[in-house]
Design a protein around this motif. Structure first.
Motif, PDB file in Angstrom:
ATOM      1  N   GLY A 203     -49.187 -25.860  15.205  1.00  0.00           N
ATOM      2  CA  GLY A 203     -49.242 -24.552  15.851  1.00  0.00           C
ATOM      3  C   GLY A 203     -50.655 -24.150  16.193  1.00  0.00           C
ATOM      4  N   TRP A 204     -51.584 -24.421  15.297  1.00  0.00           N
ATOM      5  CA  TRP A 204     -52.992 -24.069  15.511  1.00  0.00           C
ATOM      6  C   TRP A 204     -53.610 -24.877  16.653  1.00  0.00           C
ATOM      7  N   TYR A 205     -53.389 -26.180  16.634  1.00  0.00           N
ATOM      8  CA  TYR A 205     -54.042 -27.050  17.612  1.00  0.00           C
ATOM      9  C   TYR A 205     -53.324 -27.097  18.960  1.00  0.00           C
ATOM     10  N   GLU A 206     -52.012 -27.107  18.945  1.00  0.00           N
ATOM     11  CA  GLU A 206     -51.264 -27.230  20.199  1.00  0.00           C
ATOM     12  C   GLU A 206     -51.188 -25.898  20.943  1.00  0.00           C
ATOM     13  N   ARG A 207     -50.938 -24.843  20.223  1.00  0.00           N
ATOM     14  CA  ARG A 207     -50.871 -23.471  20.752  1.00  0.00           C
ATOM     15  C   ARG A 207     -49.852 -23.275  21.867  1.00  0.00           C
ATOM     16  N   SER A 208     -48.805 -24.059  21.840  1.00  0.00           N
ATOM     17  CA  SER A 208     -47.693 -23.812  22.759  1.00  0.00           C
ATOM     18  C   SER A 208     -46.807 -22.742  22.125  1.00  0.00           C
ATOM     19  N   LEU A 209     -46.001 -22.090  22.926  1.00  0.00           N
ATOM     20  CA  LEU A 209     -45.137 -21.043  22.400  1.00  0.00           C
ATOM     21  C   LEU A 209     -44.234 -21.589  21.299  1.00  0.00           C
ATOM     22  N   SER A 210     -43.615 -22.744  21.535  1.00  0.00           N
ATOM     23  CA  SER A 210     -42.691 -23.292  20.540  1.00  0.00           C
ATOM     24  C   SER A 210     -43.404 -23.669  19.242  1.00  0.00           C
ATOM     25  N   SER A 211     -44.585 -24.278  19.337  1.00  0.00           N
ATOM     26  CA  SER A 211     -45.284 -24.689  18.110  1.00  0.00           C
ATOM     27  C   SER A 211     -45.780 -23.480  17.318  1.00  0.00           C
ATOM     28  N   VAL A 212     -46.180 -22.415  18.014  1.00  0.00           N
ATOM     29  CA  VAL A 212     -46.635 -21.203  17.322  1.00  0.00           C
ATOM     30  C   VAL A 212     -45.450 -20.488  16.670  1.00  0.00           C
ATOM     31  N   VAL A 213     -44.314 -20.430  17.351  1.00  0.00           N
ATOM     32  CA  VAL A 213     -43.119 -19.799  16.769  1.00  0.00           C
ATOM     33  C   VAL A 213     -42.674 -20.573  15.525  1.00  0.00           C
ATOM     34  N   ILE A 214     -42.678 -21.894  15.614  1.00  0.00           N
ATOM     35  CA  ILE A 214     -42.299 -22.711  14.446  1.00  0.00           C
ATOM     36  C   ILE A 214     -43.293 -22.490  13.307  1.00  0.00           C
ATOM     37  N   ALA A 215     -44.577 -22.455  13.610  1.00  0.00           N
ATOM     38  CA  ALA A 215     -45.586 -22.212  12.572  1.00  0.00           C
ATOM     39  C   ALA A 215     -45.381 -20.838  11.924  1.00  0.00           C
ATOM     40  N   MET A 216     -45.062 -19.834  12.730  1.00  0.00           N
ATOM     41  CA  MET A 216     -44.813 -18.495  12.172  1.00  0.00           C
ATOM     42  C   MET A 216     -43.576 -18.505  11.273  1.00  0.00           C
ATOM     43  N   PHE A 217     -42.532 -19.201  11.681  1.00  0.00           N
ATOM     44  CA  PHE A 217     -41.325 -19.342  10.859  1.00  0.00           C
ATOM     45  C   PHE A 217     -41.678 -19.987   9.519  1.00  0.00           C
ATOM     46  N   VAL A 218     -42.463 -21.044   9.587  1.00  0.00           N
ATOM     47  CA  VAL A 218     -42.853 -21.777   8.387  1.00  0.00           C
ATOM     48  C   VAL A 218     -43.697 -20.888   7.465  1.00  0.00           C
ATOM     49  N   VAL A 219     -44.576 -20.091   8.029  1.00  0.00           N
ATOM     50  CA  VAL A 219     -45.387 -19.172   7.213  1.00  0.00           C
ATOM     51  C   VAL A 219     -44.483 -18.155   6.521  1.00  0.00           C
ATOM     52  N   VAL A 220     -43.549 -17.575   7.258  1.00  0.00           N
ATOM     53  CA  VAL A 220     -42.679 -16.542   6.702  1.00  0.00           C
ATOM     54  C   VAL A 220     -41.768 -17.108   5.605  1.00  0.00           C
ATOM     55  N   PHE A 221     -41.130 -18.241   5.880  1.00  0.00           N
ATOM     56  CA  PHE A 221     -40.118 -18.743   4.961  1.00  0.00           C
ATOM     57  C   PHE A 221     -40.625 -19.724   3.908  1.00  0.00           C
ATOM     58  N   TYR A 222     -41.797 -20.299   4.110  1.00  0.00           N
ATOM     59  CA  TYR A 222     -42.296 -21.294   3.164  1.00  0.00           C
ATOM     60  C   TYR A 222     -43.689 -20.980   2.625  1.00  0.00           C
ATOM     61  N   SER A 223     -44.133 -19.741   2.758  1.00  0.00           N
ATOM     62  CA  SER A 223     -45.456 -19.374   2.241  1.00  0.00           C
ATOM     63  C   SER A 223     -45.525 -19.513   0.720  1.00  0.00           C
ATOM     64  N   GLY A 224     -44.401 -19.458   0.046  1.00  0.00           N
ATOM     65  CA  GLY A 224     -44.373 -19.640  -1.405  1.00  0.00           C
ATOM     66  C   GLY A 224     -44.827 -21.016  -1.853  1.00  0.00           C
ATOM     67  N   LEU A 225     -44.885 -21.958  -0.937  1.00  0.00           N
ATOM     68  CA  LEU A 225     -45.356 -23.291  -1.299  1.00  0.00           C
ATOM     69  C   LEU A 225     -46.802 -23.269  -1.796  1.00  0.00           C
ATOM     70  N   VAL A 226     -47.571 -22.256  -1.418  1.00  0.00           N
ATOM     71  CA  VAL A 226     -48.964 -22.200  -1.875  1.00  0.00           C
ATOM     72  C   VAL A 226     -49.035 -22.209  -3.406  1.00  0.00           C
ATOM     73  N   PHE A 227     -48.008 -21.713  -4.060  1.00  0.00           N
ATOM     74  CA  PHE A 227     -48.005 -21.720  -5.528  1.00  0.00           C
ATOM     75  C   PHE A 227     -47.879 -23.138  -6.093  1.00  0.00           C
ATOM     76  N   GLY A 228     -47.492 -24.082  -5.250  1.00  0.00           N
ATOM     77  CA  GLY A 228     -47.421 -25.477  -5.663  1.00  0.00           C
ATOM     78  C   GLY A 228     -48.775 -26.126  -5.865  1.00  0.00           C
ATOM     79  N   PHE A 229     -49.844 -25.424  -5.452  1.00  0.00           N
ATOM     80  CA  PHE A 229     -51.192 -25.940  -5.665  1.00  0.00           C
ATOM     81  C   PHE A 229     -51.731 -25.598  -7.042  1.00  0.00           C
TER      82      PHE A 229
END
Length: 184
Positions: free
Chosen positions: A124-150
């Motif tokens: 999403g960051w590098y490609e910056r197409s609408l679809s890649s940014v929407v997918i990245a936003m979805f991933v941030v919203v629904f999978y942001s809890g993964l940061v606790f895996g660090f």
């Protein structure tokens, strides 16, 4: 992209993981010997095999849903791209864990999960197409809890999580940063 092909690939991969776990459970966890053990020659085999092996049914079940969703999202670029991304993440993260991980057994698909997660963010960051940014936003919203895996937790390969995340960003950068340079 044929949805049927994507479904077959995701379900096929999950089926392989389930079959491996059934065999592992029925044989008293005998497949754990093929896991990744850092800085040992025998542990190198785990670079290839450890993403398929889980320590328990619970461990496998905790990985199935995020693996399916993130795999599906990466496949928006095509099945061939997904396979390339997944293999590169698995190998790079496995080698990083082999080089830098604690002297413990490391198994499971969570390194791949973290790699797919950060790959989608990097895409999403590098490609910056609408679809890649929407997918990245979805991933941030629904999978942001993964940061606790660090965070280091006994019995969990946080090194695998970190290595997977590093591999995902690296692969995202390698595969998509050129489009930014071409646009400049």
């Amino acid at each position: 992209m044929q949805i049927g092909k994507r479904v077959k690939v995701v379900l096929g991969f999950l089926a392989v993981l389930i079959v491996v776990q059934v065999v592992n459970t029925l044989t008293g966890n005998s497949l754990l010997q093929y896991g990744l053990f850092p800085r040992t020659s025998s542990g190198l085999q785990g670079v290839l095999f450890s993403p398929f092996i889980h320590g328990s049914v619970r461990h496998l079940l905790s990985n199935l849903a995020p693996l399916a969703v993130l795999s599906w999202l990466v496949m928006s670029e095509g099945v061939e791209r997904y396979i390339r991304v997944a293999v590169l993440i698995a190998v790079i993260s496995g080698l990083l864990v082999w080089c830098f991980g604690r002297a413990n057994l490391h198994v499971g698909a969570s390194g791949l999960i973290f790699g797919l997660w950060t790959y989608l963010l990097a895409r999403g960051w590098y490609e910056r197409s609408l679809s890649s940014v929407v997918i990245a936003m979805f991933v941030v919203v629904f999978y942001s809890g993964l940061v606790f895996g660090f965070i280091p937790v006994p019995g969990v390969s946080f090194e695998g999580h970190i290595a997977g995340a590093v591999a995902g960003v690296l692969i995202g950068w390698l595969m998509h940063s050129r489009s930014l340079a071409a646009d400049a």
